[in-house]
Structures are given as structure tokens and as C-alpha cells.
Design an enzyme around this catalytic site. Structure first.
Site, PDB file in Angstrom:
ATOM      1  N   LYS A   1       0.832  -1.209   0.000  1.00  0.00           N
ATOM      2  CA  LYS A   1       0.000   0.000   0.000  1.00  0.00           C
ATOM      3  C   LYS A   1       0.861   1.251   0.000  1.00  0.00           C
ATOM      4  CE  LYS A   1      -1.518   1.613   3.954  1.00  0.00           C
ATOM      5  NZ  LYS A   1      -1.435   3.039   4.304  1.00  0.00           N
ATOM      6  N   ASN A   2       1.912   1.261   0.812  1.00  0.00           N
ATOM      7  CA  ASN A   2       2.732   2.468   0.945  1.00  0.00           C
ATOM      8  C   ASN A   2       3.589   2.733  -0.291  1.00  0.00           C
ATOM      9  OD1 ASN A   2       1.698   3.011   3.460  1.00  0.00           O
ATOM     10  ND2 ASN A   2       3.377   2.053   4.577  1.00  0.00           N
TER      11      ASN A   2
ATOM     12  N   ARG B   1      -8.081   0.020   5.849  1.00  0.00           N
ATOM     13  CA  ARG B   1      -7.243   0.976   5.133  1.00  0.00           C
ATOM     14  C   ARG B   1      -5.978   0.327   4.576  1.00  0.00           C
ATOM     15  NH1 ARG B   1      -5.007   5.018   8.518  1.00  0.00           N
ATOM     16  NH2 ARG B   1      -4.074   5.643   6.547  1.00  0.00           N
TER      17      ARG B   1
ATOM     18  N   ASP C   1       6.250  20.163   6.810  1.00  0.00           N
ATOM     19  CA  ASP C   1       7.186  21.273   6.599  1.00  0.00           C
ATOM     20  C   ASP C   1       8.294  20.909   5.612  1.00  0.00           C
ATOM     21  OD1 ASP C   1       5.688  21.703   8.879  1.00  0.00           O
ATOM     22  OD2 ASP C   1       7.236  22.857   9.893  1.00  0.00           O
TER      23      ASP C   1
ATOM     24  N   VAL D   1      10.309   7.187  15.914  1.00  0.00           N
ATOM     25  CA  VAL D   1       9.815   7.796  14.683  1.00  0.00           C
ATOM     26  C   VAL D   1       8.603   8.676  14.948  1.00  0.00           C
ATOM     27  CG1 VAL D   1       8.955   7.351  12.349  1.00  0.00           C
ATOM     28  CG2 VAL D   1      10.742   5.884  13.331  1.00  0.00           C
TER      29      VAL D   1
ATOM     30  N   CYS E   1      -3.990   8.483  10.249  1.00  0.00           N
ATOM     31  CA  CYS E   1      -3.925   7.917  11.594  1.00  0.00           C
ATOM     32  C   CYS E   1      -3.453   8.954  12.606  1.00  0.00           C
ATOM     33  CB  CYS E   1      -2.963   6.728  11.629  1.00  0.00           C
ATOM     34  SG  CYS E   1      -3.615   5.244  10.867  1.00  0.00           S
TER      35      CYS E   1
ATOM     36  N   ASP F   1       6.179   0.792  11.541  1.00  0.00           N
ATOM     37  CA  ASP F   1       4.912   0.153  11.184  1.00  0.00           C
ATOM     38  C   ASP F   1       4.828  -1.299  11.633  1.00  0.00           C
ATOM     39  OD1 ASP F   1       3.826   2.417  10.113  1.00  0.00           O
ATOM     40  OD2 ASP F   1       3.973   1.792   8.012  1.00  0.00           O
TER      41      ASP F   1
ATOM     42  N   ARG G   1       3.290  14.628  12.635  1.00  0.00           N
ATOM     43  CA  ARG G   1       3.729  14.347  11.279  1.00  0.00           C
ATOM     44  C   ARG G   1       3.581  15.567  10.355  1.00  0.00           C
ATOM     45  NH1 ARG G   1       1.532   8.580   9.424  1.00  0.00           N
ATOM     46  NH2 ARG G   1      -0.506   9.444   9.817  1.00  0.00           N
ATOM     47  N   PRO G   2       4.274  16.668  10.637  1.00  0.00           N
ATOM     48  CA  PRO G   2       4.133  17.874   9.824  1.00  0.00           C
ATOM     49  C   PRO G   2       4.682  17.672   8.421  1.00  0.00           C
ATOM     50  CG  PRO G   2       5.994  18.101  11.308  1.00  0.00           C
ATOM     51  CD  PRO G   2       5.294  16.816  11.690  1.00  0.00           C
TER      52      PRO G   2
ATOM     53  N   ARG H   1      -3.498  10.614   5.117  1.00  0.00           N
ATOM     54  CA  ARG H   1      -2.390  11.565   5.078  1.00  0.00           C
ATOM     55  C   ARG H   1      -1.577  11.468   3.786  1.00  0.00           C
ATOM     56  NH1 ARG H   1       2.969  12.205   5.984  1.00  0.00           N
ATOM     57  NH2 ARG H   1       3.567  14.140   7.028  1.00  0.00           N
TER      58      ARG H   1
END
Length: 426
Positions: free
Chosen positions: A22-23, A404, A129, A334, A121, A312, A126-127, A97
């Protein structure tokens, strides 16, 4: 609302086909925006996050066609001949996200992008920037207003730049790499993410005509092109799903063959499993994972960016450590809010104490079934794993998190002897 009921205590035996990652598939879908296409992606998992991304791309004007595979996965054909909209709205992006990866391709191809700040999630801030700074270095003008990121390329388009990420960011690397593929000149990404999913995207971009060096390393060089073409690309196997079902074999004292994957994809997880007393053996079709004799041993773990132990897989291995002998310490480096599964595991009889970024797990003789609540994708599956090992019935609520990221979870487990069912409770 759906719930999953598991009656545990059964050793899993049989074969589980591993789906595409998925990722990896999510940024690959977004890469369709870089070309008129068609981009044909094979081995795409049939999960909610993929459907959400396909829906978002459809709203932007991408033609999306989906054909189901014979066992798992789907083939998705995307053609972005006419991008009719450059706005990724809140109602779509808030669900996931990873939708933010449309930002780089849109501003590179169309010169303008308007993307809602992301959701997903609840495992930390988890910005984005780093994404925005990278795009700004490529020449984009960035504005934040009303919950949206608006990015505009200069009149001549984006321009290659020397970019150093202050910390490793997977989606930030992917966004910058896709934007740089259509920028003028050379872009160098320093401290780039090395995850296999990033390499998979880079390999697909090369097939589309991009010139990329340093794939799989922390320094990636991209020579921008005026345009990219369509191609066909097969999504790599899901290393997190592979690790999850490896833990399922271990926690139930079972014997599973995981097909369509490899030990190389899960080396850091495999090292932990072997150290705990699990057997992993390559087969002609994948990996055999077995634990039939003796109790597991506790193993200390620290999550890190690839090639370190993946965040994960932290929740799944914590579930395994709850029934291992002795004690184990898991340190999360993380994300700052990724121990939300701990209270739920403790409801099932686990002995876990959290101290800041570390959790101390003291193994117990056995877990017992209980009603529990899923809080995020990986936490959800850790409760499934605990339920498979527990005596009695475990009821897992809010399982939409599982949908998901895990394709046909109940069917794959049931085919190997698990007593598991999904029920709809109104």
C-alpha cells in the site's frame, strides 16, 4: 459499524499470499499526474486507502480503470490526459495523510496545486514542513491559508536544486522526487529516505523517462525532463503485511508459507523474529515461518528509518513480546504517539509499562480474549494478532482502520485455520 470477532488459541497453518505494498502504491498512483499516460500499475492492493487515492485522482481529472486480480490485488490503469482541477479537497485528503503526495506532481505538471492539510492515523503530528521547504527550494511559492497548502511554480516551471532534508521523511522524499522529475536541471536530495517503497517509485519514474541516480541510497540525483511517458509497473510486495503474518505464525505457534514476498524485504524484522526463537526459511515462492517448539524469548527493539526496524511493525512485535519469556523493551523514535495499543493489549492480560518513548513488556503465560478498541492501522492489527493467541473471544471494534491497509485479512487468516469473522452491529 463492523467488528471482528476472534476465537483464539488455534495454530495457523497453510499459505498466505502477500499483497502489493500500500505504501508503495499510493505515491505510484500520484505519479500518474506527471504524464498523460497511461500508467498501468499491477499488484495494487484492494484496500480503502487505495480506493481513496483513486477517488481523489478521479476528482482531479485522471481517468481511472480498475480490474481485479485472480487471488489478491488489482490492476489500475490511470491516464491524466487532462488535469481539470488542481484542488485536493479536505473531504478527500482528511481520510488519508498520504494524499499529500499529489502536491509535488500537481505543481510540477500544472504549475499550481491547492491541497488540504492532511489527516490519517492519529499517531503524531507528522508535519509536512519538509515537503514545503523542498518545493520552495525548487522555486515554488508556498502559501498556507484556510487549512490548505497552495503552491505555485514560477513562469518557467520548477528549477532543480540542492536539497537537504533535516530529518528522514518518506513522503517528503517522494513529493520532492516527483516534482524534480519535471523540473529544469538537476536536483540532488540529501538525507533522502531509503525505504523500498521510495526505490519502487524511483524505478517507476525511470520507466516513465526520468533520469534518477542513487536509487536506494540517501543521496538521490534527478535530471529533470520536459515530459514523462506512460509505462507498466508492478508494485513490490508489502513488507509490513509480510512481517505481520510472520508474527501471526509466531504468536500462534503455527507454520505458514508467505508467498509472493522475500526475507530480504523484512530483514530487520526477520532478525528480531529469529532472535526470539522463530524459524524463517526461504522457499521457492516466498518465506516459511514456523514456531512449533519452545517458548519465545523477549527481544529489545528500537524503531528507526530504513534499514532499521520499521515503526509500522512496532505494534505487531509488541503483541508478540507479550507472550514471550522474560522482558523486552521497545523504543519508538519515529512517531511520538504510537503506543495507543498498549492499554488495549493490557485489557487482554498483557503486562506493559510505558516510560516516555519506551515500553517495557514482561511476558505472560497467556492472553485472554476481551472487547478492545482499534486506534490506528497498525495498532488494529496488533489486536488481531493478540486475539489469535488469546484464550476465549476477542471483539475488535473500529476495524475500519484495518480496512485501510490489509487486503482480505479475515479470509487470509480463516484459510489457515483461524476462527475469525466480521459482524455488522447497528
Amino acid at each position: 459499524m463492523d467488528r471482528i470477532l476472534i476465537r483464539g488459541g488455534r495454530a495457523l497453518r497453510g499459505r498466505i499470499p502477500i499483497s502489493g505494498a500500500k505504501n508503495a502504491a499510493l505515491p505510484l498512483l500520484a505519479a500518474s499526474l506527471l504524464s498523460e499516460g497511461p500508467l498501468v500499475l499491477e499488484n495494487v492492493p484492494d484496500v480503502v486507502d487505495i480506493a481513496s487515492m483513486a477517488g481523489l485522482l478521479g476528482e482531479l481529472g485522471v481517468d481511472v480503470s480498475i480490474a481485479n486480480g485472480e487471488e489478491v490485488g488489482q490492476t489500475i490503469t490511470l491516464a491524466a490526459r487532462d488535469v481539470k482541477d488542481i484542488t485536493a479537497p479536505y473531504d478527500l485528503v482528511r481520510k488519508m495523510r498520504a494524499s499529500v503526495v499529489v502536491l509535488g506532481p500537481l505543481v510540477a505538471r500544472c504549475g499550481h496545486a491547492r491541497v488540504s492539510l492532511p489527516g490519517g492515523c492519529a499517531i503524531g503530528t507528522r508535519p509536512i514542513d519538509f515537503h514545503l521547504k523542498a518545493l520552495a527550494q525548487l522555486g515554488a511559492e508556498i502559501e498556507l491559508a484556510g487549512g490548505y497548502v497552495e503552491a505555485r511554480a514560477p513562469a518557467g516551471g520548477l528549477v532543480g536544486a540542492d536539497i537537504t532534508f533535516p530529518a528522514v521523511t518518506v513522503t517528503g522524499t517522494e513529493n520532492a522526487m516527483m516534482a524534480a522529475a519535471l523540473a529544469r536541471g538537476e536536483t540532488v536530495l540529501h538525507n533522502a529516505a531509503r525505504e523500498p517503497e521510495v526505490a519502487d517509485l524511483a524505478n517507476c519514474l525511470v520507466k516513465m523517462g526520468a533520469e534518477i541516480e542513487g536509487i536506494g541510497t540517501d543521496t538521490i540525483r534527478i535530471q529533470g525532463r520536459d515530459r514523462l511517458s506512460g509505462t507498466t509497473h508492478r508494485v513490490l510486495p508489502d513488507r509490513i503485511e509480510t512481517g505481520t503474518y510472520a508474527v501471526a505464525a509466531a504468536i500462534t505457534g503455527g507454520d505458514l508459507e508467505l508467498t509472493g514476498t522475500s526475507i530480504e524485504l523484512i530483514k530487520s524484522v526477520a532478525d528480531v523474529l529469529v532472535a526470539s526463537g522463530v524459524e524463517l526459511t526461504p522457499t521457492a515462492n516466498g518465506i516459511r515461518v514456523a514456531r512449533e517448539n519452545g517458548r519465545l524469548a523477549g527481544v529489545d527493539i528500537m524503531t528507526e528509518p530504513f534499514p532499521g526496524f520499521p515503526t509500522d511493525m512496532q505494534a505487531q512485535v509488541m503483541a508478540l513480546m507479550t507472550v514471550a519469556g522474560g522482558a523486552a523493551m521497545i523504543t519508538e523514535t519515529v512517531f511520538e504517539n504510537r503506543f495507543m495499543h498498549v492499554p488495549e493489549l493490557c485489557r487482554m492480560g498483557a503486562n506493559i509499562n510505558v516510560h516516555g518513548a519506551s515500553a517495557i513488556i514482561r511476558g505472560v503465560a497467556g492472553l485472554s480474549g476481551a472487547p478492545v478498541m482499534a486506534t490506528d492501522l497498525r495498532a488494529s492489527v496488533s489486536l488481531v494478532l493478540a486475539g489469535l493467541a488469546a484464550e476465549g473471544e476477542t471483539e475488535i471494534n473500529r476495524v475500519y482502520h484495518l480496512d485501510r491497509g490489509y487486503e482480505r485479512l479475515e479470509a487470509k487468516l480463516a484459510a489457515c485455520g483461524a476462527e475469525v469473522e466480521r459482524v455488522n452491529v447497528r
